[in-house]
Write a protein that holds these residues in place. Structure first.
Motif, PDB file in Angstrom:
ATOM      1  N   GLU A   1      -3.633  -8.527   7.127  1.00  0.00           N
ATOM      2  CA  GLU A   1      -2.264  -8.730   5.811  1.00  0.00           C
ATOM      3  C   GLU A   1      -2.061  -8.660   5.058  1.00  0.00           C
ATOM      4  OE1 GLU A   1       0.893  -7.250   4.291  1.00  0.00           O
ATOM      5  OE2 GLU A   1       0.402  -6.724   6.702  1.00  0.00           O
ATOM      6  N   PRO A   2      -2.330  -7.594   3.760  1.00  0.00           N
ATOM      7  CA  PRO A   2      -2.564  -7.666   2.330  1.00  0.00           C
ATOM      8  C   PRO A   2      -1.822  -8.272   1.448  1.00  0.00           C
ATOM      9  CG  PRO A   2      -2.485  -5.510   2.573  1.00  0.00           C
ATOM     10  CD  PRO A   2      -2.488  -6.013   4.191  1.00  0.00           C
ATOM     11  N   MET A   3      -0.931  -8.426   1.552  1.00  0.00           N
ATOM     12  CA  MET A   3       0.072  -9.418   0.528  1.00  0.00           C
ATOM     13  C   MET A   3       1.347  -9.949   1.359  1.00  0.00           C
ATOM     14  SD  MET A   3       2.061  -5.128  -0.770  1.00  0.00           S
ATOM     15  CE  MET A   3       2.111  -6.049  -2.156  1.00  0.00           C
ATOM     16  N   ARG A   4       2.070 -10.984   0.764  1.00  0.00           N
ATOM     17  CA  ARG A   4       2.707 -12.202   1.304  1.00  0.00           C
ATOM     18  C   ARG A   4       4.155 -11.721   0.023  1.00  0.00           C
ATOM     19  NH1 ARG A   4       2.482 -16.325  -2.823  1.00  0.00           N
ATOM     20  NH2 ARG A   4       0.766 -15.788  -3.908  1.00  0.00           N
ATOM     21  N   THR A   5       5.054 -12.929   0.429  1.00  0.00           N
ATOM     22  CA  THR A   5       6.639 -12.715   0.515  1.00  0.00           C
ATOM     23  C   THR A   5       6.565 -14.451  -0.486  1.00  0.00           C
ATOM     24  OG1 THR A   5       7.138 -11.532   2.153  1.00  0.00           O
ATOM     25  CG2 THR A   5       8.699 -12.814   0.579  1.00  0.00           C
ATOM     26  N   VAL A   6       6.733 -13.215  -1.965  1.00  0.00           N
ATOM     27  CA  VAL A   6       7.124 -14.824  -3.079  1.00  0.00           C
ATOM     28  C   VAL A   6       8.509 -14.887  -3.256  1.00  0.00           C
ATOM     29  CG1 VAL A   6       6.354 -15.927  -5.154  1.00  0.00           C
ATOM     30  CG2 VAL A   6       3.895 -14.775  -3.598  1.00  0.00           C
ATOM     31  N   PHE A   7       9.820 -15.872  -2.828  1.00  0.00           N
ATOM     32  CA  PHE A   7      10.894 -15.801  -2.831  1.00  0.00           C
ATOM     33  C   PHE A   7      10.876 -14.503  -2.219  1.00  0.00           C
ATOM     34  CE2 PHE A   7       9.232 -18.673  -6.491  1.00  0.00           C
ATOM     35  CZ  PHE A   7       9.958 -19.651  -6.047  1.00  0.00           C
ATOM     36  N   THR A   8      11.469 -13.844  -3.235  1.00  0.00           N
ATOM     37  CA  THR A   8      11.624 -12.595  -2.827  1.00  0.00           C
ATOM     38  C   THR A   8      11.523 -11.575  -3.482  1.00  0.00           C
ATOM     39  OG1 THR A   8      13.538 -11.854  -4.023  1.00  0.00           O
ATOM     40  CG2 THR A   8      14.392 -13.139  -2.202  1.00  0.00           C
ATOM     41  N   THR A   9      10.106 -11.188  -3.210  1.00  0.00           N
ATOM     42  CA  THR A   9       8.959 -10.199  -4.167  1.00  0.00           C
ATOM     43  C   THR A   9       7.530 -10.422  -3.341  1.00  0.00           C
ATOM     44  OG1 THR A   9      10.178 -10.909  -6.002  1.00  0.00           O
ATOM     45  CG2 THR A   9       7.820  -9.141  -6.377  1.00  0.00           C
ATOM     46  N   LEU A  10       7.329  -8.899  -3.204  1.00  0.00           N
ATOM     47  CA  LEU A  10       6.067  -8.712  -2.705  1.00  0.00           C
ATOM     48  C   LEU A  10       4.922  -9.285  -3.743  1.00  0.00           C
ATOM     49  CD1 LEU A  10       6.649  -6.139   0.270  1.00  0.00           C
ATOM     50  CD2 LEU A  10       6.111  -8.546   0.712  1.00  0.00           C
ATOM     51  N   LYS A  11       3.870  -9.389  -2.713  1.00  0.00           N
ATOM     52  CA  LYS A  11       2.821  -9.741  -3.901  1.00  0.00           C
ATOM     53  C   LYS A  11       1.425  -9.667  -3.413  1.00  0.00           C
ATOM     54  CE  LYS A  11       4.917 -12.644  -7.718  1.00  0.00           C
ATOM     55  NZ  LYS A  11       4.814 -11.646  -8.554  1.00  0.00           N
ATOM     56  N   TYR A  12       0.570  -9.224  -3.897  1.00  0.00           N
ATOM     57  CA  TYR A  12      -0.711  -9.156  -3.724  1.00  0.00           C
ATOM     58  C   TYR A  12      -1.646 -10.995  -2.712  1.00  0.00           C
ATOM     59  CZ  TYR A  12      -0.584  -3.934  -3.404  1.00  0.00           C
ATOM     60  OH  TYR A  12      -0.484  -2.614  -3.330  1.00  0.00           O
ATOM     61  N   LYS A  13      -1.825 -11.281  -1.823  1.00  0.00           N
ATOM     62  CA  LYS A  13      -2.906 -11.936  -1.757  1.00  0.00           C
ATOM     63  C   LYS A  13      -4.100 -11.650  -2.310  1.00  0.00           C
ATOM     64  CE  LYS A  13      -1.283 -12.497   3.286  1.00  0.00           C
ATOM     65  NZ  LYS A  13      -2.240 -12.430   4.600  1.00  0.00           N
ATOM     66  N   THR A  14      -4.709 -13.180  -3.226  1.00  0.00           N
ATOM     67  CA  THR A  14      -5.678 -12.876  -3.996  1.00  0.00           C
ATOM     68  C   THR A  14      -6.308 -14.319  -3.488  1.00  0.00           C
ATOM     69  OG1 THR A  14      -4.891 -14.334  -5.659  1.00  0.00           O
ATOM     70  CG2 THR A  14      -4.226 -12.411  -5.509  1.00  0.00           C
ATOM     71  N   GLY A  15      -7.795 -13.946  -3.803  1.00  0.00           N
ATOM     72  CA  GLY A  15      -9.445 -14.892  -3.544  1.00  0.00           C
ATOM     73  C   GLY A  15      -8.956 -15.958  -2.153  1.00  0.00           C
ATOM     74  N   THR A  16      -8.539 -14.846  -1.158  1.00  0.00           N
ATOM     75  CA  THR A  16      -9.340 -14.948   0.326  1.00  0.00           C
ATOM     76  C   THR A  16     -10.530 -14.428   0.482  1.00  0.00           C
ATOM     77  OG1 THR A  16      -8.238 -12.850   0.877  1.00  0.00           O
ATOM     78  CG2 THR A  16      -6.561 -14.105   0.550  1.00  0.00           C
ATOM     79  N   GLU A  17     -11.040 -15.585   1.583  1.00  0.00           N
ATOM     80  CA  GLU A  17     -12.094 -15.206   2.304  1.00  0.00           C
ATOM     81  C   GLU A  17     -12.134 -13.765   2.336  1.00  0.00           C
ATOM     82  OE1 GLU A  17     -14.682 -16.668   5.917  1.00  0.00           O
ATOM     83  OE2 GLU A  17     -13.017 -17.573   5.558  1.00  0.00           O
ATOM     84  N   GLU A  18     -11.395 -12.931   3.651  1.00  0.00           N
ATOM     85  CA  GLU A  18     -11.672 -11.307   3.930  1.00  0.00           C
ATOM     86  C   GLU A  18     -11.806 -11.066   2.748  1.00  0.00           C
ATOM     87  OE1 GLU A  18      -8.456 -13.138   6.846  1.00  0.00           O
ATOM     88  OE2 GLU A  18      -8.550 -13.507   4.120  1.00  0.00           O
TER      89      GLU A  18
END
Length: 395
Positions: free
Chosen positions: A223-240
């Motif tokens: 899943e490329p995105m995560r919710t930060v407070f109420t905003t969607l952001k891309y995950k970074t620095g992940t192993e995948e």
């Protein structure tokens, strides 16, 4: 300049009565058209807005071992002359072609060559004459160490580091100013390269991660995105994502291991990755008549298609400090080749007191892939050299 709406008929050196078709282009004398010619003609078709007959011939180009590694095409469309420099890359029985530069209304840099024309890296034109490698531009004889460095650089895109940047400022004085901008929603992933990867692998991974939002399991079980407070952001620095960069590095590598990635390798790796995961990769040229076409770029990103921008040198915007009728524009220049995916733009238009346009500054919003710039703006106002640009679709 005439729009390219009619047929282009290619006339080459060997006469034949047969004809084959490449899209809108009818090519006469088909017996003399080989795969390299076909690639050249397809490239001209995607780039040119001229109409009329195309006549062309070619001469061989050589590497530092004086083995043929490409072709110099000399051509004319209607009354417009031009040239193209093509390189070829071999991997076993497979051969990949790449147009490194194409210009209309210019003589080839090899036009005065008296020996063998040697083309081993971007923007450097050599001839081998009297048992020496000579720079055609200034007549300088190059020693073996310099030739080795140029050969190592090749036609690869490497990516810069903060240590390679020099910083400068310019001032624009104006009465009024307007700014227009656009960005693909949520931009693109802000990625840094994993060890053992190049900037092209990082750019490819950012584009694949972006499309994973719509193409399910393009990046498997992720899943490329995560919710930060109420905003969607891309995950970074992940192993995948780091593993994706490494996989792309492997898929983009043609022949012996080497540093950096060529344009052809980027295309091959992206196409292979998409195909292996059940999707189709396609790209569209963002050049018109040998120049970067901002309108094509603008249309692409406004259609939510990222654009891979290939640079032989580049400048990133640090900031614009707005004063009273004056902008101080600060940029960082890097002389190293790089690949960045574009996702938007910003245009500053400056006016005088009579509301006449006195200056325009255009910036491409990109995922730079370098610590310190991240998602930033590429300064293309005479301080970046774009060699290729393609919009990308994965579906």
């Amino acid at each position: 300049m005439k729009k390219f709406l009619g047929l282009i008929v290619a006339v080459v050196l060997i006469i034949s009565s047969t004809t084959i078709n490449f899209g809108q282009m009818a090519v006469a004398n088909a017996q003399s058209v080989d795969k390299a010619d076909q690639y050249f003609l397809d490239f001209v078709l995607s780039d040119s807005t001229y109409e009329g007959n195309i006549l062309y011939s070619y001469n061989p180009l050589y590497d530092s071992d004086l083995e043929q590694n490409g072709r110099e095409y000399l051509f004319s469309i209607a009354e417009v002359n031009g040239y193209a420099l093509m390189t070829e890359f071999k991997n076993g029985d497979a051969v990949y072609y790449e147009i490194e530069e194409l210009f209309y209304g210019r003589q080839s840099p090899f036009s005065s060559c008296q020996g063998k024309p040697v083309f081993i890296t971007h923007n450097v034109y050599l001839e081998y004459v009297n048992d020496q490698f000579v720079n055609i531009a200034d007549g300088q004889v190059l020693d073996s160490a310099t030739i080795e460095q140029l050969e190592l650089k090749g036609f690869n895109y490497f990516g810069g580091t903060q240590a390679t940047f020099t910083h400068s400022t310019e001032t624009v004085t104006y009465a009024t100013k307007s700014t227009s901008s656009y960005s693909i929603q949520y931009d693109l992933p802000d990625l840094d390269g994993a060890i053992g990867t190049s900037c092209a692998n990082v750019a490819g991974a950012a584009i694949i991660t972006y499309y994973d939002r719509f193409a399910i399991n393009l990046l498997p079980n992720y899943e490329p995105m995560r919710t930060v407070f109420t905003t969607l952001k891309y995950k970074t620095g992940t192993e995948e994502v780091e593993n994706l960069m490494l996989e792309l590095n492997s898929l983009m590598l043609i022949g012996e291991p080497h540093e950096g990635t060529t344009f052809s390798e980027f295309q091959l790796g992206m196409q292979t990755y998409a195909s292996q995961h059940g999707y189709t990769y396609s790209s569209t040229n963002m050049f018109t008549n040998d120049s970067f076409d901002f309108n094509k770029y603008k249309t692409a990103v406004e259609s939510n298609k990222p654009v891979a921008v290939f640079l032989t040198n580049f400048s990133m915007l640090n900031n614009v400090i707005e004063g009273d009728g004056e902008d101080l524009i600060s940029s960082g220049y890097c002389p190293v080749s790089h690949v960045v995916p574009g996702c938007g733009y910003m245009i500053d238009t400056y006016y005088d007191a009579n509301n006449n346009v006195i200056s325009t500054r255009t910036y491409l919003k990109v995922a730079c892939g370098l610590i310190g710039y991240g998602i930033g703006y590429l300064n293309i106002n005479g301080v970046s050299t774009i060699s290729k640009a393609i919009s990308i679709n994965i579906s």
